[in-house]
Each structure stands twice: as structure tokens, then as C-alpha cells.
Design a protein around this motif. Structure first.
Motif, PDB file in Angstrom:
ATOM      1  N   GLU A 110       0.794  -1.746   0.109  1.00  0.00           N
ATOM      2  CA  GLU A 110       0.027  -0.476  -0.267  1.00  0.00           C
ATOM      3  C   GLU A 110       1.016   1.437   0.437  1.00  0.00           C
ATOM      4  OE1 GLU A 110      -3.563   2.053   2.319  1.00  0.00           O
ATOM      5  OE2 GLU A 110      -2.850  -0.327   3.121  1.00  0.00           O
ATOM      6  N   GLN A 166       0.988   7.110   3.810  1.00  0.00           N
ATOM      7  CA  GLN A 166      -0.361   8.148   3.719  1.00  0.00           C
ATOM      8  C   GLN A 166       0.605   9.311   3.175  1.00  0.00           C
ATOM      9  OE1 GLN A 166      -4.152   7.763   5.289  1.00  0.00           O
ATOM     10  NE2 GLN A 166      -3.736   9.230   3.275  1.00  0.00           N
ATOM     11  N   ARG A 195      -0.771   4.202   6.470  1.00  0.00           N
ATOM     12  CA  ARG A 195      -2.506   4.813   7.176  1.00  0.00           C
ATOM     13  C   ARG A 195      -2.968   4.156   8.349  1.00  0.00           C
ATOM     14  NH1 ARG A 195      -7.468   5.632   4.296  1.00  0.00           N
ATOM     15  NH2 ARG A 195      -8.775   3.479   4.947  1.00  0.00           N
ATOM     16  N   ASP A 222      -8.652  12.399   5.502  1.00  0.00           N
ATOM     17  CA  ASP A 222      -7.306  11.039   5.730  1.00  0.00           C
ATOM     18  C   ASP A 222      -6.136  11.491   6.446  1.00  0.00           C
ATOM     19  OD1 ASP A 222      -8.825   9.193   3.193  1.00  0.00           O
ATOM     20  OD2 ASP A 222      -8.101  10.562   2.117  1.00  0.00           O
ATOM     21  N   GLY A 248     -10.013   5.095   9.731  1.00  0.00           N
ATOM     22  CA  GLY A 248      -8.757   4.783   8.945  1.00  0.00           C
ATOM     23  C   GLY A 248      -8.501   5.884   8.426  1.00  0.00           C
ATOM     24  N   SER A 249      -7.601   7.307   9.684  1.00  0.00           N
ATOM     25  CA  SER A 249      -7.769   7.992   9.388  1.00  0.00           C
ATOM     26  C   SER A 249      -5.898   8.726  10.084  1.00  0.00           C
ATOM     27  CB  SER A 249      -8.025   9.943  10.218  1.00  0.00           C
ATOM     28  OG  SER A 249      -9.729   9.463   9.600  1.00  0.00           O
ATOM     29  N   THR A 250      -5.134   8.693   9.109  1.00  0.00           N
ATOM     30  CA  THR A 250      -4.152   9.040  10.352  1.00  0.00           C
ATOM     31  C   THR A 250      -3.867  10.236  10.994  1.00  0.00           C
ATOM     32  OG1 THR A 250      -3.333   8.181   7.988  1.00  0.00           O
ATOM     33  CG2 THR A 250      -1.575   9.249   9.966  1.00  0.00           C
TER      34      THR A 250
END
Lengths: 257, 253
Positions: free
Chosen positions: B4, B7, B56, B171, B201-203
Motif C-alpha cells: 500500500e 499516507q 495509513r 485521511d 482509517g484516519s492517520t
């Protein structure tokens, strides 16, 4: 040069900035937005006395001639002056939030257009008072205003970063604007110009923009293609030069405001 | 195996503030200095060659002394300042809460400021309409929401700012010194909300000087010193080294 930031998500912010600008302007004076309409009328009155009674040049319906020039000039010079202050005035936002900087000069020019629309009201009153019948050509006026706005936005985009880097830009531009005002046939007709000055005024870009603005109001005609193409060309060049300069400078702005 | 994209990817980022030794902030002065050849700059590198990646969903704290470059790093991440060198790549949306009361107009009411602030963060008026009630609810400022913000305490302003910025699931959430000002009960609510955002799922990346807050809310810690990244690792490890060095400095004073 960085790719342009997407402005679409910020359209509501742009409207809000325009609203705030108008609110500030109308809150400042007690007469409020009445002043927007009165100021050009009073100036027209003074000019009418000075130029038709003292200097006596022969312009039919001088009041409408002068007022159409004043309205254009007020829009142009006020919008430029407030664009120059727009970045510095919003320094706390520019240095902390990733807001597209172009919104600030853009908002000042849009609110300038709205002011201009209000200021047109006494012009129409003047039509009635002087027995100058409104013509169909007035329907063309929105196009003229758009051209004027494009030209003004170009100048504002060019000057606003400069005003951030050098604090005396505002004063310097003030002097240049004054000179430019006399080189634009706002309150005199081109016909009174002596031969040797004629070309200066002729090639003044602001003159071609004013011409397209005045044609439908004063001369009651849709601007001929020659006028229109020159004005549109001038406005587009001004806009593109302004935008390019602004985008080159944009990344440096938060370091200097 | 598919890897992946991170982020946040920061590669060799340096940022220089160029300070003029002689203040030449007008054409006139600039011209004078230019003629005399005395335009001298002092370069201040607020960040030097900083590189890291954040995956992430991570919760990362940035620590360091005053002037270490923490706020500058956040400004670079939120795309306010463009780095002098290096590259920053962020996938998805960013919600920055950079400083107390940024983007608030003291003359406007709390309600009006919710709109103004959310618009500044790039939301539309309609999006704010949908969330404004839940923002007020979360801030707990029902009684004061229709009075001007200049009457608010700094803690209240921070509560409102936090409520607005976290009303949408970003995000990447950037919090600069925001958690330190609320009262204990609000701090607990903040932590719950951050936990929710992380589950969604937020960083989260934040700066704080409160070691307890770092310990409680982050898994990983970045330690900046004089613009350099001196340590990057699990919170417990980096934090204890940082505290040790601070104590050492305090004793040697």
C-alpha cells in the motif's frame, strides 16, 4: 510553476470572502451603500461645473459622458488598490491554512463588480433626468463589464504579490494610477488632445477598455468589432500576464506577508 | 504481494527561511541596498533533510524543543509552505488544526465561525449545513454558540476548532498544540474522537509538549532537533530518550 490548485471546492469560500468585503465596505460609512452611488454623482457634478462651465469643451450630454468614465475608473482603481491589500490583510490565514491565495485578489475584484452594478443605478437615473433615452445597446453592458473585470483582475494579480514583497508598492501604484487617470479620456474627449499627446492616450490600454464600456452607455451603440477586439485582446493579455506572475510568486507569499 | 502507498511520504525535505540582514521591504530600500551591494541574507534552515514515511492509520507524535521545526514541518505537510528542497507526497485529504483560533473572526458568533472555518478548510456550505448541529453538540458550547467568539476563553476556541476540523473524516489529521488547552473532560472526548477517526482509517499526526498526551495517544514518535530528525521509533523508546536529554540540558544550565 506548480500546477493550479483546484478552486472548485473553495467556491463557497470565495462567495463568503466577497460578502465580507462588501460588508466591511458598507459598514465603514454611515451612509452605507448609498455612498457608492452618491460619490460618482458628486464627482460628476464637480467635473461638469469645471469642464463645461470653465474649460468649455463641447461634449453633448457631458454628465453621462463623465459619469460613465468615472464609474469605470472607480471600479478599476479601487479594485486594484484593494487587491494589493488583500494578501497582506489576510496574512494570518495565508500563513496557516492551505487556502488558494488567488482567492483573495479574485474576491476583491468580484466585490468591485458588485459595487459597480450598484453604482449604475444613478447612471440610469441620470438618463431619465437628462432626457437621454436608454437604448438597447445597454444590453451589451454586461459583456463590457466582464472585459473590464478581466483586465482589472490581471492588473490585481500582477500587483498583489508585489505589494507583499515591497511595502511601498501601494504608494507607488497610487501615483501611477493618478498619472494613468489623466492619460485616460475619463472627463475629456479625445478630440481636445493636441497632436503630440494623442498617441499616448491612444495606446493607453485602459482607454480601449473604457471605450468598450462607454460605447453602449454614452454612444448608444454596440462597440464596433475594432474596439471590441482590441479591448478583449488587452484584457486577455493583462489577465494571462497577471496569472502567470501570480502563480510564479504564490509559493513565496507566505514567507513574506 | 501488493504494498500500500504510504499516507505520507517525506523525502529529504529542507526548508529555508531567508531573512534579510538589512530590512529591505520597500522598493526604495531595496534599490539603495542593491546599489551599495549590501543585500545580505541570513539563511535559517528550519528543516534539514528530513525523511520519513507514515502508513495509513498510524498515530504519530512530533516532539522537540521550541524552534526545532515542528510547526514548520506541519506547514509543509499541510501545503502552506513549499519546501526549499525535497518532496512531500500525501494521499487523500488533509485537515490541519494548526494554531489556536486560526481562521476565526472574533467579531462573528461561534455559529458563524463554524461556517467560516469549515469553508476555509475547503468544505462547501451545504456540507456545513449537514454537520453544524453535530459540531455544536460535540463542542458542548450550546449556551454561547450565538455570541461573538471574542467572549470565549482560549479553551473554548480550541474546542470549537477541534470540533470543526474533526467533523469530517480526513485521511490525514494534523494537530498542532491543540490538545493541551481543553479541560480534562474535553480532552477525554478528544481522545475518543481521535480513536474513532483512527478506526475509520484516519492517520493522525500531532505536536504537543505534554509527555502524558504523547504517551497516551501515539504509537510512534518523531523527534526533531534544530530542523533535523534525530529519532524515529516507538513512542516509549523515543520519548524516554527525549526526556532524558531535556533533563540533562536543564541540569547543565
Amino acid at each position: 510553476m506548480p500546477p493550479p490548485k483546484p478552486l472548485l471546492p473553495y467556491r463557497d469560500l470565495l462567495l463568503e470572502l466577497v460578502r465580507r468585503e462588501l460588508k466591511v465596505r458598507y459598514r465603514r460609512s454611515t451612509l452605507g451603500f448609498l455612498w457608492t452611488m452618491l460619490q460618482p454623482l458628486l464627482m460628476m457634478l464637480v467635473l461638469s461645473i469645471v469642464f463645461s462651465a470653465i474649460f468649455r469643451f463641447d461634449v453633448e450630454n457631458y454628465a453621462v459622458y463623465a459619469l460613465s468614465g468615472i464609474l469605470f475608473w472607480n471600479f478599476f482603481s479601487q479594485s486594484i488598490t484593494s487587491s494589493m491589500n488583500s494578501l497582506r490583510g489576510n496574512a494570518p490565514l495565508l500563513t496557516k491554512l492551505p487556502v488558494p491565495r488567488v482567492l483573495f485578489p479574485l474576491a476583491t475584484v468580484i466585490s468591485g463588480v458588485i459595487n459597480l452594478l450598484f453604482a449604475l443605478i444613478p447612471l440610469f437615473a441620470l438618463f431619465a433626468a437628462t432626457g437621454h433615452p436608454p437604448r438597447w445597446s445597454l444590453l451589451f453592458l454586461p459583456v463590457s463589464i466582464l472585459i473590464a473585470a478581466l483586465f482589472t483582475l490581471g492588473a490585481g494579480l500582477f500587483l498583489s504579490p508585489l505589494a507583499v514583497f515591497f511595502t511601498d508598492t501601494v504608494e507607488l501604484v497610487g501615483v501611477v494610477l493618478m498619472l494613468l487617470m489623466y492619460l485616460t479620456p475619463i472627463f475629456y474627449p479625445m478630440s481636445i488632445l493636441p497632436e503630440r499627446f494623442y498617441w499616448i492616450v491612444r495606446f493607453n490600454p485602459a482607454r480601449s477598455i473604457l471605450e468598450v464600456f462607454r460605447d453602449p452607455i454614452y454612444f448608444g451603440k454596440i462597440p464596433p468589432l475594432t474596439h471590441l477586439s482590441v479591448a478583449l485582446g488587452v484584457a486577455l493579455v493583462a489577465f494571462l500576464v497577471g496569472l502567470t506572475t501570480f502563480r510564479r510568486a504564490a509559493d513565496k507569499i507566505p514567507f513574506y506577508v | 504481494m501488493k504494498t500500500e502507498a504510504p499516507q505520507v511520504a517525506v523525502e529529504g525535505v529542507s526548508l529555508r527561511y531567508r531573512l534579510a540582514k538589512q530590512r529591505a521591504s520597500s522598493f526604495k530600500e531595496y534599490a539603495i541596498h542593491w546599489i551599495k551591494g549590501s543585500l545580505i541574507h541570513v539563511d535559517l534552515w528550519a528543516l534539514s533533510d528530513v525523511s520519513f514515511e507514515i502508513a495509513r492509520g498510524e498515530r504519530v507524535a512530533v516532539i522537540g524543543r521550541n524552534g526545532a521545526g515542528k510547526s514548520t514541518l506541519f506547514k509543509v505537510l499541510s501545503r502552506v509552505l513549499k519546501p526549499t528542497q525535497g518532496r512531500v507526497a500525501i494521499t487523500g485529504s488533509v485537515a490541519p488544526i494548526l494554531e489556536l483560533g486560526t481562521g476565526f473572526d472574533p467579531e462573528l458568533t461561534g455559529w458563524e465561525n463554524i461556517y467560516l472555518n469549515a469553508l476555509l478548510l475547503g468544505h462547501s456550505r451545504r456540507e456545513v449545513h449537514e454537520r453544524v448541529d453535530s459540531i455544536v453538540d460535540f463542542s458542548g458550547l450550546h449556551d454561547l454558540i450565538h455570541s461573538p467568539i471574542r467572549n470565549y476563553s482560549s479553551g473554548m476556541v480550541a474546542r470549537l476548532g477541534f470540533s470543526i476540523a474533526t467533523a469530517w473524516q480526513p485521511d490525514l489529521l494534523l494537530l498542532d498544540e491543540v490538545l493541551g488547552v481543553g479541560d480534562v473532560s474535553f480532552l477525554r472526548k478528544c481522545k475518543e474522537r481521535l480513536e474513532q477517526l483512527r478506526e475509520g482509517g484516519s492517520t493522525v499526526l500531532f505536536v504537543t509538549h505534554d509527555p502524558a498526551a504523547v504517551e497516551a495517544t501515539s504509537d510512534r514518535c518523531l523527534w526533531l532537533d534544530h530542523g533535523r530528525l534525530v529519532a524515529d521509533g516507538p513512542t516509549g523508546h523515543v520519548l524516554s530518550r527525549y526526556l532524558e536529554s531535556s533533563e540533562h540540558d536543564a541540569r547543565s544550565l
